[in-house]
Design a protein around this motif. Sequence first.
Motif, PDB file in Angstrom:
ATOM      1  N   PRO A   1      -1.161  21.071  -0.411  1.00 44.32           N
ATOM      2  CA  PRO A   1      -1.049  19.828   0.354  1.00 44.32           C
ATOM      3  C   PRO A   1      -2.279  18.947   0.162  1.00 44.32           C
ATOM      4  O   PRO A   1      -3.372  19.440  -0.163  1.00 44.32           O
ATOM      5  N   GLY A   2      -2.087  17.659   0.357  1.00 41.18           N
ATOM      6  CA  GLY A   2      -3.204  16.722   0.266  1.00 41.18           C
ATOM      7  C   GLY A   2      -3.119  15.679   1.358  1.00 41.18           C
ATOM      8  O   GLY A   2      -2.085  15.502   2.006  1.00 41.18           O
ATOM      9  N   ILE A   3      -4.250  15.003   1.565  1.00 43.80           N
ATOM     10  CA  ILE A   3      -4.290  13.899   2.521  1.00 43.80           C
ATOM     11  C   ILE A   3      -5.155  12.796   1.934  1.00 43.80           C
ATOM     12  O   ILE A   3      -6.192  13.060   1.317  1.00 43.80           O
TER      13      ILE A   3
ATOM     14  N   ARG B   1     -13.840  16.900  15.418  1.00 45.70           N
ATOM     15  CA  ARG B   1     -13.574  15.585  14.812  1.00 45.70           C
ATOM     16  C   ARG B   1     -12.226  15.581  14.107  1.00 45.70           C
ATOM     17  O   ARG B   1     -11.826  16.548  13.453  1.00 45.70           O
ATOM     18  N   GLU B   2     -11.517  14.468  14.252  1.00 42.71           N
ATOM     19  CA  GLU B   2     -10.201  14.296  13.633  1.00 42.71           C
ATOM     20  C   GLU B   2     -10.235  13.103  12.687  1.00 42.71           C
ATOM     21  O   GLU B   2     -10.849  12.079  12.972  1.00 42.71           O
ATOM     22  N   PHE B   3      -9.532  13.239  11.560  1.00 45.29           N
ATOM     23  CA  PHE B   3      -9.441  12.170  10.574  1.00 45.29           C
ATOM     24  C   PHE B   3      -7.973  11.990  10.198  1.00 45.29           C
ATOM     25  O   PHE B   3      -7.392  12.832   9.507  1.00 45.29           O
ATOM     26  N   PRO B   4      -7.332  10.915  10.663  1.00 38.01           N
ATOM     27  CA  PRO B   4      -5.924  10.674  10.316  1.00 38.01           C
ATOM     28  C   PRO B   4      -5.783  10.129   8.902  1.00 38.01           C
ATOM     29  O   PRO B   4      -6.693   9.479   8.365  1.00 38.01           O
ATOM     30  N   GLY B   5      -4.642  10.409   8.275  1.00 41.52           N
ATOM     31  CA  GLY B   5      -4.383   9.903   6.939  1.00 41.52           C
ATOM     32  C   GLY B   5      -2.937  10.088   6.563  1.00 41.52           C
ATOM     33  O   GLY B   5      -2.088  10.425   7.399  1.00 41.52           O
ATOM     34  N   ALA B   6      -2.641   9.862   5.304  1.00 41.56           N
ATOM     35  CA  ALA B   6      -1.275   9.996   4.783  1.00 41.56           C
ATOM     36  C   ALA B   6      -1.187  11.219   3.894  1.00 41.56           C
ATOM     37  O   ALA B   6      -2.041  11.433   3.033  1.00 41.56           O
TER      38      ALA B   6
ATOM     39  N   LEU C   1      -6.352  19.246  -0.807  1.00 43.05           N
ATOM     40  CA  LEU C   1      -7.126  18.204  -1.469  1.00 43.05           C
ATOM     41  C   LEU C   1      -7.246  17.006  -0.538  1.00 43.05           C
ATOM     42  O   LEU C   1      -6.248  16.520  -0.003  1.00 43.05           O
ATOM     43  N   ILE C   2      -8.485  16.523  -0.359  1.00 42.57           N
ATOM     44  CA  ILE C   2      -8.770  15.430   0.575  1.00 42.57           C
ATOM     45  C   ILE C   2      -9.406  14.294  -0.206  1.00 42.57           C
ATOM     46  O   ILE C   2     -10.480  14.468  -0.808  1.00 42.57           O
ATOM     47  N   VAL C   3      -8.752  13.123  -0.240  1.00 42.25           N
ATOM     48  CA  VAL C   3      -9.229  12.009  -1.062  1.00 42.25           C
ATOM     49  C   VAL C   3      -9.175  10.700  -0.277  1.00 42.25           C
ATOM     50  O   VAL C   3      -8.444  10.569   0.700  1.00 42.25           O
ATOM     51  N   ARG C   4      -9.971   9.743  -0.738  1.00 41.08           N
ATOM     52  CA  ARG C   4      -9.937   8.405  -0.126  1.00 41.08           C
ATOM     53  C   ARG C   4      -8.664   7.668  -0.532  1.00 41.08           C
ATOM     54  O   ARG C   4      -7.981   7.084   0.299  1.00 41.08           O
ATOM     55  N   GLN C   5      -8.363   7.688  -1.829  1.00 37.62           N
ATOM     56  CA  GLN C   5      -7.162   6.991  -2.322  1.00 37.62           C
ATOM     57  C   GLN C   5      -6.551   7.787  -3.462  1.00 37.62           C
ATOM     58  O   GLN C   5      -7.235   8.148  -4.415  1.00 37.62           O
ATOM     59  N   TYR C   6      -5.266   8.055  -3.351  1.00 38.97           N
ATOM     60  CA  TYR C   6      -4.547   8.755  -4.414  1.00 38.97           C
ATOM     61  C   TYR C   6      -3.827   7.738  -5.282  1.00 38.97           C
ATOM     62  O   TYR C   6      -3.101   6.875  -4.793  1.00 38.97           O
TER      63      TYR C   6
ATOM     64  N   MET D   1       0.819  -1.213   0.000  1.00 35.72           N
ATOM     65  CA  MET D   1       0.000   0.000   0.000  1.00 35.72           C
ATOM     66  C   MET D   1       0.855   1.266   0.000  1.00 35.72           C
ATOM     67  O   MET D   1       0.400   2.323  -0.363  1.00 35.72           O
ATOM     68  N   GLY D   2       2.086   1.204   0.419  1.00 29.28           N
ATOM     69  CA  GLY D   2       2.987   2.350   0.377  1.00 29.28           C
ATOM     70  C   GLY D   2       2.531   3.475   1.273  1.00 29.28           C
ATOM     71  O   GLY D   2       2.400   3.331   2.477  1.00 29.28           O
ATOM     72  N   LYS D   3       2.245   4.630   0.644  1.00 28.29           N
ATOM     73  CA  LYS D   3       1.958   5.841   1.392  1.00 28.29           C
ATOM     74  C   LYS D   3       0.741   5.714   2.300  1.00 28.29           C
ATOM     75  O   LYS D   3       0.673   6.330   3.341  1.00 28.29           O
ATOM     76  N   THR D   4      -0.264   4.942   1.885  1.00 30.02           N
ATOM     77  CA  THR D   4      -1.493   4.873   2.667  1.00 30.02           C
ATOM     78  C   THR D   4      -1.271   4.207   4.015  1.00 30.02           C
ATOM     79  O   THR D   4      -2.098   4.321   4.900  1.00 30.02           O
ATOM     80  N   GLU D   5      -0.148   3.494   4.217  1.00 28.55           N
ATOM     81  CA  GLU D   5       0.132   2.852   5.509  1.00 28.55           C
ATOM     82  C   GLU D   5       0.741   3.836   6.500  1.00 28.55           C
ATOM     83  O   GLU D   5       0.739   3.575   7.698  1.00 28.55           O
TER      84      GLU D   5
END
Length: 371
Positions: free
Chosen positions: A112-114, A17-22, A84-89, A1-5
Amino acid sequence: MGKTEILNRKLVFENGREFPGAGFGSKREALCQCSFDTAMIGYQEILSDPACAGEGLVMTYPVIGSYGMADEDYESRACHAECLIVRQYNDRPSNFRYTKTLEEAMLENDIPGIQGLDTRAVSRMLRDQGAMKALLTEIDTPKEQALERIRQAQPERGLAAKVSSKKIWYSRTANFKYNVAAVDFGIRQSSIRCLNSRGCNVTIVPWDIGAEQLEALKPDGLFLSSGPGDPKECAQAIELVRSLRGRLPIFGVGLGYQILALAAGGDTYKMKNGHNGGNMPVETVYGLKREITSQSHSYAVCEKSLENTGLKVTHRHLTDRTVEGIFDEKNRALGVQHYPENQPGADDCAYVYDQFVAMMDQAKEGGKKNA
């Protein structure tokens, strides 16, 4: 998965509310107002649309970046979104036309994106509670520190002035029939192409141009472009349109449509949730035609305020009944809230450009008769 991990960033909203991501793209922090966009395609046009200036864009379509970025598809020379906020890049585009990956373009434009967070949950929250401020920051930023920064943040003002051109420039076409002055509040290339394809030479002018300077260009019509922010901040432009109303055919799109309504004596208001996406249903009041449109706006025209302005409602949004189009036959003025240029998502809505050309035809014929 690379970056998403690697959960190295997070999105903190003003409700706690907080949403963690890569993270991907630029590594800077971003403090902005978030809205969700329902378009399934067209992320390049959306990012490069000046109407998105200062916004944090939540893309509801799950995979973004799969066809990269093509040089011919930008709506303006830069990308304007704040983050930019996305589920999967997807960093491996499958498209023979692409010249950059999405992340390469974001790095060039310092965006920046997440990725890796639950964009469905974020979109539902924004849908139910309304657009809200958020901070994109490092994963170890204390929550209270992030919330304090959000509380102290003031809404960004003067966005149209920020994205507008600072000098006059031209887009000419062969065998032209009309000269159109286009006021740049964040003009899109597709708007210019639509005018050029209808035999219009286009002179793009800064948002705060004066009436005397604009009239010196001897335009056959006035185009008011789309753009970001609160239309009431564009006081000079409102006064310009007010002084030229009835003297030139006028056509407004997006922010330009809102400015046209304000110049005629109407009013606008901030929406709980703006319209952002390529699948917005609109109906025409006359003829009961349904259209699927592309839109990007957070303000709307108050229908009640249009009484006694000479403006008649021509289009309405099918879900919330907000006004989407106006027309003043006597003063040869029309405007639409949605993007009628077919990119991305619109179906067959560009006929309003033909109506603008028809108004310039009528004005020319009227001038010949009076002469």
